[in-house]
Design an enzyme around this catalytic site. Structure first.
Site, PDB file in Angstrom:
ATOM      1  N   TRP A  21       0.801  -1.225   0.000  1.00 24.39           N
ATOM      2  CA  TRP A  21       0.000   0.000   0.000  1.00 24.39           C
ATOM      3  C   TRP A  21       0.838   1.282   0.000  1.00 24.39           C
ATOM      4  O   TRP A  21       0.781   2.081  -0.929  1.00 24.39           O
ATOM      5  CB  TRP A  21      -0.946  -0.036   1.191  1.00 24.39           C
ATOM      6  N   TYR A  54      -3.172   2.359  -5.282  1.00 26.18           N
ATOM      7  CA  TYR A  54      -1.924   2.520  -4.545  1.00 26.18           C
ATOM      8  C   TYR A  54      -0.870   3.165  -5.446  1.00 26.18           C
ATOM      9  O   TYR A  54      -0.549   2.638  -6.521  1.00 26.18           O
ATOM     10  CB  TYR A  54      -1.404   1.181  -4.032  1.00 26.18           C
ATOM     11  N   LYS A 216       8.357   1.507  18.351  1.00 18.17           N
ATOM     12  CA  LYS A 216       9.401   2.458  17.946  1.00 18.17           C
ATOM     13  C   LYS A 216       9.033   3.917  18.236  1.00 18.17           C
ATOM     14  O   LYS A 216       9.914   4.777  18.263  1.00 18.17           O
ATOM     15  CB  LYS A 216       9.728   2.291  16.466  1.00 18.17           C
ATOM     16  N   ARG A 228       6.991   6.107   9.378  1.00 15.72           N
ATOM     17  CA  ARG A 228       5.730   6.477   8.741  1.00 15.72           C
ATOM     18  C   ARG A 228       5.216   7.811   9.253  1.00 15.72           C
ATOM     19  O   ARG A 228       4.601   8.571   8.513  1.00 15.72           O
ATOM     20  CB  ARG A 228       4.695   5.377   8.970  1.00 15.72           C
TER      21      ARG A 228
END
Length: 329
Positions: A21, A54, A216, A228
């Protein structure tokens, strides 16, 4: 790798599937994307999920090139239709017969295959009669270009209506693809019971909550570079809902439970969604091959009832369960 049946069909899918994605055609260079695809194949993943929207069709092309030369019969290739693609004209979106047919043929060309194993309605289309949508899917099935049909992020009521039409048309409607993880459980109250009743399995996306359930992200600390949460191409928007300090503090408290189970936090998160018997496969993404090798260790893990209760106790009220949050645009 272990395998599960998809819905009431005879199709087996790998418990962990590989999706592209937010990575292929966008965040990750093609050579690196192909390395991740090869890593998925190396660890026994046979199920690959993508969508025409995507990276505005680029992800399908990358996946098609990455799987070139593989034995087609040994793979399950999934894609989707709904969101705008191309120049975004008035018929370049939705689930009209025109858009479905044109999108299906374009997807097959990009993927380099004569058929897809699962073709999914990426959302419910409120502006097109459901009969038109399901008849178009049925025709693709009859033509041999689609083997099975699925949906994504449909409500329980939409799934029930779609399944009734699928039975009339003798179409194998076998799956729903929702977001599902320890923090986001909105499908449990209504969607899963409806799916079980109608013979659909869940193929879940975001089992690690966009990376939050890897541990994280730390409360009160800057986001890791390249994560991200720092991605301005769309990733940051998706992960934002999970970056509340209260949520991150609860996630940090899960780490001892993961160690107790002999798993990393990410492995625990993927294993957690696979404990639900209505989940056929958990989709993982990767920007590096080692992420594939690490997360696939969640396959086949059995979490005991005490551990599942401990997870619930830690997360408490930060878990989102509101069934009304499953809705199409």
């Amino acid at each position: 790798m272990e395998f599960r049946r998809l819905g009431r069909s005879g199709l087996n899918v790998s418990e962990i599937s590989y999706g592209n994605w937010l990575t292929h055609g966008s965040q990750v260079e093609e050579d690196q994307a192909h390395a991740c695809i090869q890593a998925a194949l190396d660890v026994g993943i046979t199920t690959f999920d993508t969508a025409d929207a995507y990276a505005n069709t680029a992800a399908e092309s990358v996946l098609g090139r990455g799987l070139k030369g593989q034995r087609r019969e040994s793979l399950e290739i999934f894609t989707k239709v709904f969101w705008p693609t191309g120049p975004k004209g008035p018929n370049d979106k939705g689930l009209s017969r025109k858009h479905i047919m044109e999108s299906a043929h374009a997807s097959l060309k990009r993927l380099g295959t004569d058929y897809v194993d699962l073709y999914q309605a990426h959302r419910f289309d409120r502006h097109t009669p459901l009969e038109e949508t399901m008849t178009a899917f049925a025709d693709l099935v009859r033509q041999g270009k689609v083997l099975y049909v699925g949906v994504s992020e449909w409500t329980a009521e939409q799934i029930t209506r779609g399944a009734a039409l699928a039975r009339e048309l003798h179409v194998p409607l076998v799956s729903n693809q929702p977001q599902y993880n320890m923090l986001w459980r909105v499908i449990e109250a209504e969607v899963i019971p409806a799916s079980e009743r109608e013979g659909l399995s869940q193929i879940v996306w975001s089992p690690i909550a966009q990376g939050v359930l890897t541990g994280k992200y730390k409360p009160g600390q800057a986001y890791p570079e390249g994560s991200r949460a720092t991605d301005e191409k769309g990733g940051a928007d998706m992960v934002a809902r999970f970056l509340d300090d209260n949520v991150l503090e609860r996630v940090a408290q899960l780490e001892p439970l993961a160690k107790q189970a002999g798993l990393s936090l990410a492995q625990l998160a993927v294993a957690w969604v696979l404990q639900n018997p209505n989940v056929a496969s958990a989709i993982i993404g990767a920007s590096r091959p080692e992420q594939v090798h690490e997360n696939v260790k969640a396959a086949g893990q059995k979490l005991d009832a005490d551990l599942l209760k401990a997870i619930d106790d830690v997360l408490g009220d930060v878990v989102e369960r509101d069934a009304s949050l499953t809705k199409s645009p």
